[in-house]
Write a protein that holds these residues in place. Sequence first.
Motif, mmCIF file in Angstrom:
data_model
loop_
_atom_site.group_PDB
_atom_site.id
_atom_site.type_symbol
_atom_site.label_atom_id
_atom_site.label_comp_id
_atom_site.label_asym_id
_atom_site.label_seq_id
_atom_site.Cartn_x
_atom_site.Cartn_y
_atom_site.Cartn_z
ATOM 1 N N SER A 980 35.101 -10.061 50.650
ATOM 2 C CA SER A 980 35.748 -9.693 51.918
ATOM 3 C C SER A 980 36.330 -10.905 52.635
ATOM 4 O O SER A 980 37.093 -10.760 53.588
ATOM 5 N N LYS A 1018 41.448 1.292 45.735
ATOM 6 C CA LYS A 1018 40.090 0.874 45.368
ATOM 7 C C LYS A 1018 39.935 -0.639 45.529
ATOM 8 O O LYS A 1018 38.912 -1.129 46.048
ATOM 9 N N LEU A 1021 39.671 -1.353 49.168
ATOM 10 C CA LEU A 1021 38.326 -1.068 49.679
ATOM 11 C C LEU A 1021 37.359 -2.202 49.354
ATOM 12 O O LEU A 1021 36.472 -2.541 50.147
ATOM 13 N N ARG A 1022 37.528 -2.781 48.150
ATOM 14 C CA ARG A 1022 36.665 -3.911 47.777
ATOM 15 C C ARG A 1022 36.911 -5.107 48.703
ATOM 16 O O ARG A 1022 35.977 -5.797 49.101
ATOM 17 N N GLU A 1024 37.779 -4.954 51.677
ATOM 18 C CA GLU A 1024 37.209 -4.626 52.995
ATOM 19 C C GLU A 1024 35.696 -4.825 53.020
ATOM 20 O O GLU A 1024 35.059 -4.612 54.045
ATOM 21 N N ASN A 1026 33.443 -3.402 50.669
ATOM 22 C CA ASN A 1026 32.671 -2.338 50.018
ATOM 23 C C ASN A 1026 32.200 -2.775 48.635
ATOM 24 O O ASN A 1026 32.905 -3.504 47.938
ATOM 25 N N PRO A 1027 31.022 -2.304 48.206
ATOM 26 C CA PRO A 1027 30.506 -2.682 46.880
ATOM 27 C C PRO A 1027 31.329 -2.010 45.766
ATOM 28 O O PRO A 1027 32.040 -1.040 46.012
ATOM 29 N N HIS A 1030 31.136 1.739 45.384
ATOM 30 C CA HIS A 1030 31.446 2.551 46.562
ATOM 31 C C HIS A 1030 32.521 3.590 46.228
ATOM 32 O O HIS A 1030 33.510 3.293 45.563
ATOM 33 N N GLN A 1031 32.293 4.820 46.669
ATOM 34 C CA GLN A 1031 33.269 5.881 46.433
ATOM 35 C C GLN A 1031 33.721 6.466 47.766
ATOM 36 O O GLN A 1031 32.918 7.052 48.493
ATOM 37 N N ASP A 1032 34.989 6.254 48.076
ATOM 38 C CA ASP A 1032 35.567 6.801 49.300
ATOM 39 C C ASP A 1032 36.080 8.218 49.001
ATOM 40 O O ASP A 1032 36.823 8.428 48.046
ATOM 41 N N LYS A 1067 43.990 5.289 54.874
ATOM 42 C CA LYS A 1067 43.313 4.144 54.277
ATOM 43 C C LYS A 1067 44.069 2.825 54.419
ATOM 44 O O LYS A 1067 43.494 1.761 54.195
#
Length: 1670
Positions: A980, A1018, A1021-1022, A1024, A1026-1027, A1030-1032, A1067
Amino acid sequence: MIMPGPEGDNIRSTGGQVDESGTFIVQSEMTMALIDSANDRNPDTRAIIANSLFELGKRRSSLVLSCCYSFLQKHSKLSTDHRVVILNSVERIVKEVLDTLDPGLATELIQQAAKELTQSKEVEPDWQTAASGVLVALGAKYCDEVMGELLERFQPGTIPHFFVVQTLGNLAAANVYGMVPHLTAILGTMLPMLGMVKYDNMRWVFSTALAKFSEAILEYAANLDKAPDPTITKNRFSSEIYAAYDVLFNIWLQSKEAKLRLAIIEAVGHMTHVMDKERLEEQLPKMIQGILGLYKRHPEPYHITQGLCMILEAVCTEESVILDPHLDNVLNVLFSQTFHPIDYNNPLSIKNRNEVLRSFAIIARSFSGKLVGILLHKLETGNEKTKIGILQIFRHIINAAESSMEDKKEVIVSGLKMLCSENNNKVKKMFAQLCIAMAHHGYLELEGGQLMVEFIVRQCTLPDDQPGKRSADPEHVTNKELRSMCENILQLITTTIDQMEGVLWPYLLELIVPEQYMEAAGAVCRSVAHLSNKKRQENAEDYEIDYESQANIPKPQVLLAKLVVLSGHPMRGRQRGVNILQCMMGLSLNIHENLVELWDAVIPKLVSYLEENMDVESWSQKNWEDLLLKMLAKSLDVIDNEEWIEEFGEAIGQHIPFYLHLPEDKNFLYKCLGIIMRKSTKKEFVTKHLDLIFGTIKHTDQVEKEGGAIAIGFAAASHLDAVLTKLTSVVKHDMAKKSGGFMSLLKDKSEVDVEKIKSTLMLCYGFVALYSPPSLIVSRMESTILRTIEPYFKNVRDPQVKQNLIRTCDLIGKALHPDHLEQPYKLTTQADFLAHLQSYMNAEPLTHLNSETRALAMNACATLLKLDQKLSEAETFDLIKTAIDCVFPLPPNGVNPKKGKEETYQESVEMEALMATTFDALFDMLKEILKKDLSPAGLESIFKHLVPWLVAPEEHKRERAIKTWQVMLDFYLETAEITSSSKFDNEGMFLGRMVPRCTDPSIDIRQHAIDSIYTTLKIGLRYEGNPPDHQDQMVEALMTLKERLKKGDPNILFSVINDLSKVVSKKLPSDHLPVFIDVLQIGLLDAQSHSSSGACVVLNGVMKTRGGEISKQVEKTLCSLHEKLQVIECQQTRTGTLRTIRTLASHHLIPLLTTFLGYPLPYDEHMVAIWQILAKDSVLTENIISHFLELLLKSLPYEEKPDPRDKTQVVKSATIVPLAITHAFNELFQAEETEEQVLKHFHRLFAAFMIRIGSSNGVNPPKHKVTPSESKSKDKKKGVSKIETKPLSASRIAVQAFQTFLQRAKSFDLCESLEKEEVFVKMEDTEQYPEAFTVLARILVSSPNESGHISKIVTNLISVLSSIYDTQRVVVAAFFAELINQRCAGDDYLVELIMNGLLGRLVDSSHIVRMLCVRGLGNIASVGKDQVQRYSTTILSAMMAGMDDKEDPNDDITIEAMSGLSRILSEIDETHIRAILINVSLKIRPCFEKEKPAVRAQAFILFGNLSRFGDGPSKAPFLEQIHTNFMSLLLHLNDSEPEVKKGCKYALRMLGPLMESEAINEKFQKHLLEDANLFYGEFMNDLSKLIIQDFPEKVNFYVMACVSFFKSSWDEIKSNAAMFLGFLLGNLPLEKQGMISKEHVCSALIMLLKDPSPTVRAKAAEAMSLLYEY
């Protein structure tokens, strides 16, 4: 017709007694009627009448036969055809009842038949054949009586009738034991006659009769134990037969009539078996000469050959040699027949060949030695046809005359050896088939048998035929056919003939190694495998081979060398691999004892691997070779004998010449040799074979080069220095160019060879580097390998050299990889290698994919990039650009479209594989580049090269780019370490570029694009925080959108892209939004309209949800969008862009409706867009709807003018304003936003559309005039061509608008139901539109969402019942009638309102409106009992009046009245109907026989419904009505019309309980189901029995009713009546037959036999056949 009475006409009843009741009279009359009609003009009817006579005859044989006898006797002038039919029937009956036939009657029939036989002196075949048939049938039991009649007509000194003689012959064949005792007398009379016979036809019949007499004599003599007189032998007849023979053969055979000569020959053939041996021997020369002479006179030889064969069979017995003097002549003729080609379309030709072969087998019994000598002599000197014929004869006599040929086996085998060198395929095929026969009979076990085995094996090596024109010879044998047959033969003699084992084992091993048998290896190994494994399991003594004593058997090393190399390509040679492996396992002990255990464990696994992968297209040759080479290495380990291994290696080396033209096999041979060298410790052996490899490699063949290079690499694993020394030697000597002198100015002749050797050498260095021990190769790399190969990289012209240099780079890269070396190493020449590889890629043509150079180069680049050395930014840029630019421009399938010729399927498959390999190489290389900079910047460095290709006009280029990008993103997500703390700055740009591709025309591109967006989000999201796991929820939902993107439906695509916009809006981080919007606007100008439209939808969606976040950019965005609108050509994109602008705008101008309604129809695209825009405003939409509805009420729906072609007719033309409103409604309701207003005004719009559709029915479109202003406005838009459009019909657009309205009202289920029932189609039909509105009403009531509007819709329509327009009244009446049927959704007030309206229109001027009103009144039954009672009097009056409507041309009102009455009856009280019940029954009775099927059907249904009142006070009179109409119901149960059948079934089920017969009722309920299949005849037969049982007093009434239907106008009804009458009377017990008026019924049936319809006549005859008791 004169019908004979029972007295004095010789007509017999059963037992010959006359029945006093008159039954016999009836029977005889009907039988006579059938006989009289037996010659019906219709062949099918004629057959049925004959069958009826036969059926009657089986039960009343005396009656029928005596009637036939009497009829024939009485009618002497009857036509011949009629007599034939009767006689044929008599013959059938006699054959069936012969055992019980009265002898007196039999005598009469014999006399009559004999009379018929000879009544005409002329020959009349049909008549006399029929009479003869009767005599032969009777002669089976009454032979003496028949003979008595025949002998009366067979008197000495007088030529008998033709058919008398024929009958005698047929009788002899039919009754051997009865006739043979008479033959002495017959022959005694016949022989003197023979000399008097002058005519050929009489000679023919005498000849055939004598043939049958001879056959009968032989059969009698052969079965004396069954004969009545055992003293009769064939010797008794030999003299007479000889005398007959003398006349036939010596006098009659000279006739010119071919048919007679053949009959004589056949007769003589049979007669020779009866003649004395002495006389036979005496006559044989003449006989043979005469018969052989006939071959020249007859084109069809079968009968002659058959006769000859019978003669041969008579003389060739018990070592008799009387044929010897004539044998040569006979054989010559038989040979000529054998060599004559068979006509397979002519069965006689095939039979003749069989008879010829049988003749040879018969001759072989007495002359086997002489025959074999002649056959072998002809075989030596003969041509193709002769050889094939002789071989066929040999095959036949070996099989058919085994005992006679036993002592000739050696001679035959010796004589046939010469054919082993035959070249003609047809001859070889026949010889191969002969070899099977010889193998079965032990011939091949003799000396020379192995030569024939070798011949079979040699045929297994035949190559495929050259492609081209096939031979015109229909019997041409291709190499493939012969090869396949011989492979099967070898397998057959190996596995099915036990005695062949000694011939084949171990001889077949001699045929494995020689080069000439290589193609037969699979077939030979299959046989060897079978034999060796069998002997091994049985521990046979001869299993182990003594190679010293059996010197011809190859040594084990030699055998193994051949088998191992051939197993390297198991799919070749008809999938030889499995057979070779099983052969190796069977021979393991004979190759080396140490191999047994290893091979027993390994080979079955290899066989299983082959069998599992044999049909798989993705067969991996490399995997297979790896498995085999491992087995070979282990085998050498377990043998562990240096000398044995050296001999094995020598054997493999010696086999190299075998594979001169088989590079793949040679490749594998080299690899095997490499394994052996790796195992060997002898330097001399290694050096020698290194030289051998270099000396035998074909340097022009890449496959061979690779095999040799790998072999040298294998050798380097144990002998590195020796290998390098050899390679250095090659460089110094083989690659040194000559120089000096004048010749140096010219290109050296060997330069090409030097280039090829260079190519091989480079490859060798690569594999040496890869396979050498890592500890040694580092020291040799710079000093030897790199120094040697580096100079050869520049100025490479030869493609093979280039590719092998690339392969060498790749192999060196793999060899120097840290994982392989296990130590660090820096390749100083990496940059040079990469530069060379890029130059090779740039040199490749972009017009087509012609080689694997690109793929090899990119793979090599990827391998070099894996070394721990980083490239500069410029080097990376150039490498990416070079790779992409040399791959993406290639044609879709890799082939140049201007090539000129179509590529083959194989070429297409190969090109597809090469293309896939090339792109895999590109992906691998780009991944390695990305690994060097796993960051957003690294991603962008690749992405910027892809951007131009993403928007390329060509689909394949876009797809390649998006696929590449998807692979890169997936790789980045899997391998990058994302935190991040860093930022994904280019996320907005990546997404903005991808969105247009989500609606690309190509499904594959859409799929890749959505995947790319998914992966991009995806990654975001990483970043940001997120592991990885992680599933949004919203991002994951993109996979659902991906599935929907597979559909090509624009609506679905719109929905998907709309959902996509929501995900992206949600998103996308705020700081990326401006960039995303800017980039996305570029997509509005995408060359693909789908893509630009998709970009527009997403842009609009983002504006809706996140427009507030870009307040500073609104002006810029609007300005940009406005500019793009000027150039957007895609209408969807234009409309979407307007919506986007509207999303940000606050006001819209409302156009004037009057102006819009004045525009030409149908509206052009711009006008449609305007209506669509207007529809977005809810308030405006409501005002438009109200205004339009008022205009529709005020405007005339159409104008009427006289038809210029027919002044009595009028033409309706639509008026402009209502039509324009209809068009406008159709466009307005396309917009989703109108839904609220549509639902609000649903009832008004629904009623208006109904009336509009009715008003438009049968109306022509208005004539349209184009004004000058319109013409200008049409051409205003530059670049848009004018399209002339035809105006839609008023009816069509009205229906379309109605559909659009319902869709907008979300009445989807209603719409679906209407479409399913084809309502919209029917609305446009001028005949069916009333039915359409009936269905509309029904579906509307059943629709839960729309049914609530019915009351208001009716209120809007009620006044239209008084409209001046017929079509409007019809629409409303049809709609109201069905609403009543649907109970007005439970609204009683509405029922009353509609009922009053319909009652008021019962006197309407339109008969359609009246019919619909009657229907509506009848539908009151659906509302309920109370309402029916309330209106009962009125409705009943209306229905009765409807049934009497005089202006009802098609009975439509009558049908509706009866249908309505049927329904009302279910609800009405008995008191209301009692007074008119019988009146109704009487009124509908004529309708049962009406022409129109619907009238009949409704009448039957109504009568069935009247049953409800048949059990009360009206029971007795109504039951009488049932019985009165019962026959109508039963007969129409098999009506030609299905709806009438259904009506009858229903009525009978309803009436059944009232008939006071449980059995009949049960039958009706069980069998008369509505949709069940009824077996009418069986049903009526069973029913007749029940009627007789339960209603005996009514039987005569029903019978007379049936008879009355004989005058029906329908053939089906007359047929049904006749059949039912037959069932009723046929099943009626004898004691009850007195109540029937037999004479009347009989007369009626007899009259039916004269009916014009053949079906009726046939049914009448069938009925009569049932009346055998009458």
